[in-house]
Design a protein around this motif. Structure first.
Motif, mmCIF file in Angstrom:
data_model
loop_
_atom_site.group_PDB
_atom_site.id
_atom_site.type_symbol
_atom_site.label_atom_id
_atom_site.label_comp_id
_atom_site.label_asym_id
_atom_site.label_seq_id
_atom_site.Cartn_x
_atom_site.Cartn_y
_atom_site.Cartn_z
ATOM 1 N N GLY A 144 -13.351 5.469 -8.655
ATOM 2 C CA GLY A 144 -14.266 3.502 -10.334
ATOM 3 C C GLY A 144 -12.276 3.677 -10.729
ATOM 4 N N ALA A 145 -12.444 5.228 -11.271
ATOM 5 C CA ALA A 145 -11.026 5.045 -12.620
ATOM 6 C C ALA A 145 -10.460 4.567 -12.084
ATOM 7 C CB ALA A 145 -11.121 6.716 -12.993
ATOM 8 N N LEU A 146 -9.179 4.372 -11.054
ATOM 9 C CA LEU A 146 -8.273 3.922 -10.019
ATOM 10 C C LEU A 146 -8.494 2.323 -9.933
ATOM 11 C CD1 LEU A 146 -6.836 5.973 -7.165
ATOM 12 C CD2 LEU A 146 -6.470 6.219 -9.432
ATOM 13 N N ALA A 147 -9.932 1.987 -9.783
ATOM 14 C CA ALA A 147 -10.124 0.547 -9.538
ATOM 15 C C ALA A 147 -9.946 -0.378 -11.572
ATOM 16 C CB ALA A 147 -11.494 0.421 -9.101
ATOM 17 N N ALA A 148 -10.717 0.520 -12.048
ATOM 18 C CA ALA A 148 -10.175 0.057 -13.375
ATOM 19 C C ALA A 148 -9.114 -0.189 -13.881
ATOM 20 C CB ALA A 148 -11.294 1.393 -14.353
ATOM 21 N N VAL A 149 -7.748 0.807 -13.929
ATOM 22 C CA VAL A 149 -6.508 0.997 -14.047
ATOM 23 C C VAL A 149 -5.528 -0.627 -13.342
ATOM 24 C CG1 VAL A 149 -4.308 2.263 -13.424
ATOM 25 C CG2 VAL A 149 -6.331 3.450 -14.734
ATOM 26 N N SER A 201 5.443 -3.290 -11.581
ATOM 27 C CA SER A 201 6.526 -1.815 -10.957
ATOM 28 C C SER A 201 4.471 -1.255 -10.824
ATOM 29 C CB SER A 201 7.356 -1.031 -11.071
ATOM 30 O OG SER A 201 7.395 -0.164 -10.523
ATOM 31 N N ARG A 202 3.906 -0.777 -12.643
ATOM 32 C CA ARG A 202 2.777 -0.127 -12.724
ATOM 33 C C ARG A 202 1.832 -0.440 -12.020
ATOM 34 N NH1 ARG A 202 2.058 2.506 -17.196
ATOM 35 N NH2 ARG A 202 0.250 1.325 -17.364
ATOM 36 N N MET A 203 1.773 -2.059 -11.469
ATOM 37 C CA MET A 203 0.432 -2.528 -10.495
ATOM 38 C C MET A 203 0.611 -2.033 -9.426
ATOM 39 S SD MET A 203 0.106 -6.385 -9.861
ATOM 40 C CE MET A 203 0.904 -6.616 -8.378
ATOM 41 N N ASP A 204 1.721 -2.281 -8.795
ATOM 42 C CA ASP A 204 2.726 -2.148 -7.246
ATOM 43 C C ASP A 204 1.981 -0.900 -7.081
ATOM 44 O OD1 ASP A 204 2.987 -4.925 -6.587
ATOM 45 O OD2 ASP A 204 4.805 -4.079 -6.758
ATOM 46 N N ALA A 219 -1.446 -0.363 -7.057
ATOM 47 C CA ALA A 219 -2.136 -1.055 -5.922
ATOM 48 C C ALA A 219 -1.971 -0.336 -4.577
ATOM 49 C CB ALA A 219 -1.610 -2.377 -5.636
ATOM 50 N N VAL A 220 -0.735 0.839 -4.790
ATOM 51 C CA VAL A 220 -0.924 1.614 -3.807
ATOM 52 C C VAL A 220 -1.696 3.196 -4.136
ATOM 53 C CG1 VAL A 220 1.271 3.907 -2.659
ATOM 54 C CG2 VAL A 220 1.816 1.483 -2.841
ATOM 55 N N TRP A 221 -2.561 3.640 -4.876
ATOM 56 C CA TRP A 221 -3.246 4.086 -5.018
ATOM 57 C C TRP A 221 -4.418 3.792 -4.580
ATOM 58 C CZ3 TRP A 221 -3.571 9.735 -6.391
ATOM 59 C CH2 TRP A 221 -2.112 9.996 -7.004
ATOM 60 N N GLY A 260 -4.068 2.646 -0.420
ATOM 61 C CA GLY A 260 -3.253 4.096 0.363
ATOM 62 C C GLY A 260 -4.053 5.070 0.165
ATOM 63 N N ILE A 261 -4.312 5.552 -0.919
ATOM 64 C CA ILE A 261 -4.613 7.209 -1.446
ATOM 65 C C ILE A 261 -6.252 7.625 -1.275
ATOM 66 C CG2 ILE A 261 -4.221 8.935 -2.197
ATOM 67 C CD1 ILE A 261 -1.748 7.781 -1.856
ATOM 68 N N VAL A 262 -6.571 6.364 -1.487
ATOM 69 C CA VAL A 262 -8.119 7.157 -1.704
ATOM 70 C C VAL A 262 -8.582 6.823 -0.106
ATOM 71 C CG1 VAL A 262 -10.567 5.642 -1.796
ATOM 72 C CG2 VAL A 262 -8.498 4.995 -3.774
ATOM 73 N N PRO A 263 -8.591 5.706 0.831
ATOM 74 C CA PRO A 263 -9.382 6.122 1.982
ATOM 75 C C PRO A 263 -8.334 7.101 2.426
ATOM 76 C CG PRO A 263 -8.874 3.917 1.444
ATOM 77 C CD PRO A 263 -7.806 4.324 1.066
ATOM 78 N N ARG A 264 -6.845 7.368 3.055
ATOM 79 C CA ARG A 264 -6.381 8.735 3.445
ATOM 80 C C ARG A 264 -6.577 9.510 2.456
ATOM 81 N NH1 ARG A 264 -4.476 3.660 3.598
ATOM 82 N NH2 ARG A 264 -3.826 3.088 6.050
ATOM 83 N N GLY A 265 -6.555 9.286 1.225
ATOM 84 C CA GLY A 265 -6.737 10.330 0.016
ATOM 85 C C GLY A 265 -8.108 11.361 0.642
ATOM 86 N N TRP A 266 -8.987 10.779 1.077
ATOM 87 C CA TRP A 266 -10.423 11.356 1.344
ATOM 88 C C TRP A 266 -10.365 12.300 2.601
ATOM 89 C CZ3 TRP A 266 -14.779 13.134 0.311
ATOM 90 C CH2 TRP A 266 -15.976 13.188 1.445
ATOM 91 N N MET A 267 -9.570 11.190 3.810
ATOM 92 C CA MET A 267 -10.162 11.896 4.745
ATOM 93 C C MET A 267 -9.046 13.262 4.387
ATOM 94 S SD MET A 267 -9.917 12.118 8.347
ATOM 95 C CE MET A 267 -10.045 10.426 8.785
ATOM 96 N N VAL A 268 -8.105 13.371 4.154
ATOM 97 C CA VAL A 268 -7.375 15.192 3.572
ATOM 98 C C VAL A 268 -8.506 15.906 3.182
ATOM 99 C CG1 VAL A 268 -5.075 15.817 2.757
ATOM 100 C CG2 VAL A 268 -5.189 13.856 3.962
#
Length: 176
Positions: free
Chosen positions: A36-41, A95-98, A101-103, A106-114
């Protein structure tokens, strides 16, 4: 219907994880808050990027309309003042938006797995029951799928919100 399916997947993953490994259910709640915090950012950065892009368009139109005046009244070496700085701010916003978006995508689903597999490690090392480990692994995979759908939905929703914000002025003017 799709939104309800996403909520159902998330809730089902939480129930499965709480049943098998309560620590993973707590980790899931923390990860949802993190998402949720990442979505707001991401929404804030994408809004800033769109504002810069629209500003570039307005600036270009103003420069095109005032081109003859600029040629007649402004020294040649001042014709392009401020353009590089404007483009630099746009590239920085892109660059900041990209990065956001990566976080988010990309990071949320895969980071959850790790993180979830790391949270499952103590149960595995302590010799947890195979059924409990299997159910936990199933819950982890179910949550990965839910996070993939959630982050994709947030990405689309951000685009829709920003588009509405850009066009709402027209609809409000039409009401009058």
């Amino acid at each position: 219907p799709i939104h309800k399916l996403k909520c159902l997947l998330s809730a089902l993953a939480a129930v499965v994880l709480a049943t098998a490994t309560p620590l993973l259910a707590l980790l899931l709640m923390v990860w949802v808050a993190f998402t949720g915090a990442l979505a707001a950012v991401y929404l804030r950065r994408r809004t800033g990027w769109v504002d810069r892009r629209v500003g570039l368009t307005h600036d270009l139109i103003e420069r095109m309309v005032g081109h003859r005046t600029r040629i007649a009244q402004q020294p040649r070496e001042q014709w392009h003042e401020g353009e590089d700085e404007t483009l630099e701010r746009y590239v920085h916003a892109s660059s900041r938006m990209d990065d956001a978006a990566v976080w988010l995508l990309g990071i949320v689903p895969r980071g959850w797995m790790v993180a979830a597999l790391a949270g499952l490690t103590p149960a595995f090392v302590q010799g947890g029951s195979p059924a409990s480990l299997a159910v936990s692994l199933g819950g982890i995979l179910l949550a990965v799928r839910a996070f993939e759908r959630l982050t994709g939905g947030v990405w689309s929703l951000a685009g829709a919100l920003i588009a509405w914000r850009q066009t709402a002025v027209v609809f409000r003017a039409a009401e009058r």
